[in-house]
Scaffold this motif. Structure first.
Motif, short mmCIF file in Angstrom:
data_model
loop_
_atom_site.label_atom_id
_atom_site.label_comp_id
_atom_site.label_asym_id
_atom_site.label_seq_id
_atom_site.Cartn_x
_atom_site.Cartn_y
_atom_site.Cartn_z
N LEU A 1 0.85 -1.19 0.00
CA LEU A 1 0.00 0.00 0.00
C LEU A 1 0.88 1.24 0.00
O LEU A 1 1.81 1.35 0.79
CB LEU A 1 -0.91 0.02 1.22
CG LEU A 1 -1.98 -1.07 1.27
CD1 LEU A 1 -2.77 -0.96 2.57
CD2 LEU A 1 -2.91 -0.97 0.08
N ASN A 2 0.54 2.15 -0.90
CA ASN A 2 1.22 3.44 -0.98
C ASN A 2 0.12 4.48 -0.81
O ASN A 2 -0.54 4.84 -1.77
CB ASN A 2 1.93 3.58 -2.32
CG ASN A 2 2.89 4.74 -2.34
OD1 ASN A 2 3.07 5.43 -1.35
ND2 ASN A 2 3.51 4.95 -3.49
N GLY A 3 -0.12 4.88 0.44
CA GLY A 3 -1.31 5.69 0.72
C GLY A 3 -2.52 4.79 0.59
O GLY A 3 -2.59 3.73 1.19
N TYR A 4 -3.48 5.20 -0.25
CA TYR A 4 -4.67 4.39 -0.51
C TYR A 4 -4.54 3.55 -1.78
O TYR A 4 -5.46 2.85 -2.16
CB TYR A 4 -5.91 5.27 -0.62
CG TYR A 4 -6.32 5.87 0.70
CD1 TYR A 4 -6.91 5.09 1.68
CD2 TYR A 4 -6.10 7.21 0.99
CE1 TYR A 4 -7.27 5.61 2.90
CE2 TYR A 4 -6.45 7.75 2.20
CZ TYR A 4 -7.05 6.95 3.15
OH TYR A 4 -7.41 7.47 4.36
N ARG A 5 -3.41 3.61 -2.44
CA ARG A 5 -3.21 2.88 -3.69
C ARG A 5 -2.46 1.58 -3.43
O ARG A 5 -1.40 1.58 -2.81
CB ARG A 5 -2.44 3.76 -4.66
CG ARG A 5 -2.09 3.02 -5.93
CD ARG A 5 -1.65 3.95 -6.99
NE ARG A 5 -2.69 3.85 -8.00
CZ ARG A 5 -3.02 4.78 -8.83
NH1 ARG A 5 -2.42 5.93 -8.80
NH2 ARG A 5 -3.96 4.59 -9.72
N ALA A 6 -3.02 0.50 -3.93
CA ALA A 6 -2.40 -0.82 -3.78
C ALA A 6 -1.62 -1.17 -5.05
O ALA A 6 -2.06 -0.88 -6.16
CB ALA A 6 -3.46 -1.88 -3.53
N SER A 7 -0.46 -1.78 -4.86
CA SER A 7 0.35 -2.25 -5.98
C SER A 7 0.73 -3.71 -5.74
O SER A 7 1.03 -4.10 -4.62
CB SER A 7 1.63 -1.41 -6.10
OG SER A 7 1.34 -0.08 -6.38
N LEU A 8 0.73 -4.47 -6.81
CA LEU A 8 1.19 -5.85 -6.79
C LEU A 8 2.64 -5.81 -7.24
O LEU A 8 2.93 -5.44 -8.38
CB LEU A 8 0.34 -6.70 -7.73
CG LEU A 8 0.59 -8.19 -7.79
CD1 LEU A 8 0.33 -8.83 -6.44
CD2 LEU A 8 -0.29 -8.82 -8.85
N VAL A 9 3.58 -6.12 -6.34
CA VAL A 9 5.00 -5.94 -6.64
C VAL A 9 5.78 -7.23 -6.42
O VAL A 9 5.40 -8.07 -5.61
CB VAL A 9 5.62 -4.81 -5.78
CG1 VAL A 9 4.96 -3.48 -6.06
CG2 VAL A 9 5.58 -5.13 -4.31
N LEU A 10 6.89 -7.33 -7.14
CA LEU A 10 7.84 -8.39 -6.85
C LEU A 10 8.49 -8.07 -5.52
O LEU A 10 8.78 -6.91 -5.23
CB LEU A 10 8.91 -8.45 -7.94
CG LEU A 10 8.50 -9.10 -9.25
CD1 LEU A 10 9.56 -8.86 -10.31
CD2 LEU A 10 8.26 -10.58 -9.05
N LYS A 11 8.73 -9.07 -4.71
CA LYS A 11 9.28 -8.85 -3.38
C LYS A 11 10.63 -8.14 -3.42
O LYS A 11 10.94 -7.34 -2.56
CB LYS A 11 9.39 -10.16 -2.63
CG LYS A 11 8.05 -10.72 -2.24
CD LYS A 11 8.20 -12.00 -1.49
CE LYS A 11 6.83 -12.60 -1.19
NZ LYS A 11 6.95 -13.89 -0.55
N GLU A 12 11.44 -8.39 -4.46
CA GLU A 12 12.75 -7.75 -4.51
C GLU A 12 12.70 -6.35 -5.11
O GLU A 12 13.67 -5.63 -5.08
CB GLU A 12 13.78 -8.62 -5.25
CG GLU A 12 13.39 -9.01 -6.63
CD GLU A 12 12.66 -10.35 -6.69
OE1 GLU A 12 12.33 -10.77 -7.81
OE2 GLU A 12 12.41 -10.97 -5.66
#
Length: 75
Positions: A57-68
Protein backbone atom coordinates in the motif's frame (compact mmCIF):
# COMPACT_ATOMS: atom_id res chain seq x y z
CA UNK A 1 -3.56 -3.65 -27.58
CA UNK A 2 -2.19 -6.11 -25.05
CA UNK A 3 -4.62 -8.65 -23.62
CA UNK A 4 -5.49 -7.96 -19.98
CA UNK A 5 -6.16 -10.51 -17.23
CA UNK A 6 -8.02 -10.14 -13.94
CA UNK A 7 -6.22 -10.91 -10.68
CA UNK A 8 -8.12 -11.17 -7.38
CA UNK A 9 -5.97 -11.71 -4.30
CA UNK A 10 -6.35 -12.10 -0.57
CA UNK A 11 -3.35 -11.21 1.58
CA UNK A 12 -2.10 -11.51 5.15
CA UNK A 13 -1.22 -8.53 7.37
CA UNK A 14 2.19 -8.23 5.63
CA UNK A 15 0.78 -8.19 2.09
CA UNK A 16 1.86 -11.78 1.34
CA UNK A 17 -0.52 -13.55 -1.05
CA UNK A 18 -2.79 -16.09 0.64
CA UNK A 19 -4.97 -16.88 -2.36
CA UNK A 20 -5.26 -15.76 -5.96
CA UNK A 21 -7.75 -16.10 -8.82
CA UNK A 22 -6.30 -15.25 -12.21
CA UNK A 23 -8.02 -15.32 -15.58
CA UNK A 24 -9.81 -13.47 -18.36
CA UNK A 25 -13.40 -13.34 -17.17
CA UNK A 26 -13.61 -14.31 -13.51
CA UNK A 27 -16.87 -14.37 -11.60
CA UNK A 28 -15.75 -14.32 -7.99
CA UNK A 29 -18.12 -15.73 -5.37
CA UNK A 30 -15.93 -14.95 -2.34
CA UNK A 31 -14.61 -11.53 -1.34
CA UNK A 32 -11.05 -10.58 -2.27
CA UNK A 33 -8.80 -8.01 -0.63
CA UNK A 34 -7.49 -6.56 -3.91
CA UNK A 35 -8.11 -6.59 -7.65
CA UNK A 36 -5.59 -5.90 -10.43
CA UNK A 37 -5.46 -6.03 -14.22
CA UNK A 38 -2.21 -7.44 -15.64
CA UNK A 39 -0.70 -8.20 -19.04
CA UNK A 40 0.47 -11.53 -20.43
CA UNK A 41 4.04 -11.36 -19.07
CA UNK A 42 2.96 -10.74 -15.47
CA UNK A 43 0.13 -13.28 -15.78
CA UNK A 44 2.62 -15.97 -16.80
CA UNK A 45 5.01 -15.05 -13.97
CA UNK A 46 2.16 -15.05 -11.42
CA UNK A 47 1.05 -18.50 -12.58
CA UNK A 48 4.54 -19.90 -12.04
CA UNK A 49 5.87 -17.77 -9.17
CA UNK A 50 3.00 -16.14 -7.24
CA UNK A 51 5.04 -16.54 -4.04
CA UNK A 52 7.44 -13.87 -5.43
CA UNK A 53 4.72 -11.20 -5.29
CA UNK A 54 3.10 -9.21 -2.51
CA UNK A 55 0.69 -6.30 -2.20
CA UNK A 56 2.11 -2.98 -1.02
CA UNK A 57 0.00 0.00 0.00
CA UNK A 58 1.22 3.44 -0.98
CA UNK A 59 -1.31 5.69 0.72
CA UNK A 60 -4.67 4.39 -0.51
CA UNK A 61 -3.21 2.88 -3.69
CA UNK A 62 -2.40 -0.82 -3.78
CA UNK A 63 0.35 -2.25 -5.98
CA UNK A 64 1.19 -5.85 -6.79
CA UNK A 65 5.00 -5.94 -6.64
CA UNK A 66 7.84 -8.39 -6.85
CA UNK A 67 9.28 -8.85 -3.38
CA UNK A 68 12.75 -7.75 -4.51
CA UNK A 69 11.40 -4.58 -6.20
CA UNK A 70 11.27 -1.34 -4.26
CA UNK A 71 8.54 1.14 -5.14
CA UNK A 72 7.42 -0.43 -8.44
CA UNK A 73 4.50 -2.60 -9.26
CA UNK A 74 1.29 -3.29 -11.10
CA UNK A 75 -1.54 -0.92 -10.35
Amino acid sequence: MEKQYQVFVTVDENGELISMDLGEMIVRTEPADFFFMVGEEIRQDLMEHAYNYRVVLNGYRASLVLKEEIGGGVE
